[in-house]
Design a protein around this motif. Structure first.
Motif, mmCIF file in Angstrom:
data_model
loop_
_atom_site.group_PDB
_atom_site.id
_atom_site.type_symbol
_atom_site.label_atom_id
_atom_site.label_comp_id
_atom_site.label_asym_id
_atom_site.label_seq_id
_atom_site.Cartn_x
_atom_site.Cartn_y
_atom_site.Cartn_z
ATOM 1 N N PRO A 27 0.829 -1.214 0.000
ATOM 2 C CA PRO A 27 0.000 0.000 0.000
ATOM 3 C C PRO A 27 0.866 1.268 0.000
ATOM 4 O O PRO A 27 1.995 1.255 0.506
ATOM 5 C CB PRO A 27 -0.798 -0.101 1.308
ATOM 6 N N THR A 28 0.365 2.297 -0.580
ATOM 7 C CA THR A 28 1.049 3.592 -0.545
ATOM 8 C C THR A 28 0.279 4.481 0.416
ATOM 9 O O THR A 28 -0.865 4.820 0.190
ATOM 10 C CB THR A 28 1.094 4.235 -1.939
ATOM 11 N N TRP A 29 0.883 4.771 1.508
ATOM 12 C CA TRP A 29 0.225 5.556 2.550
ATOM 13 C C TRP A 29 0.467 6.986 2.320
ATOM 14 O O TRP A 29 1.028 7.782 2.408
ATOM 15 C CB TRP A 29 0.676 5.127 3.933
#
Length: 69
Positions: free
Chosen positions: A67-69
């Protein structure tokens, strides 16, 4: 009525080994079980073993993007 009637479980790697054994125990106890795995042939065979309380979905959890937070 079994102790797991009405419960649901998701088992990754449920087409063989410990995953399949766990899925079988839960399904036999009345739980609805969704199993995942990478090999469709093995998933189909596992689904047949587990009976009507199981659903099999082909997926590869190891190739999920981070995931890209």
């Amino acid at each position: 009525m079994s102790k797991d009637d009405g419960r649901s479980a998701v088992i990754t790697g449920g087409s063989s080994g410990f995953g399949l054994t766990t899925a079988r125990l839960l399904a036999d106890a009345g739980a609805r079980v969704l199993i995942t795995g990478r090999d469709q042939t093995r998933l189909d065979a596992a689904r047949e073993q587990l009976g009507d309380n199981a659903i099999a979905v082909r997926s590869d959890a190891a190739s999920t993007p981070s995931p890209t937070w």
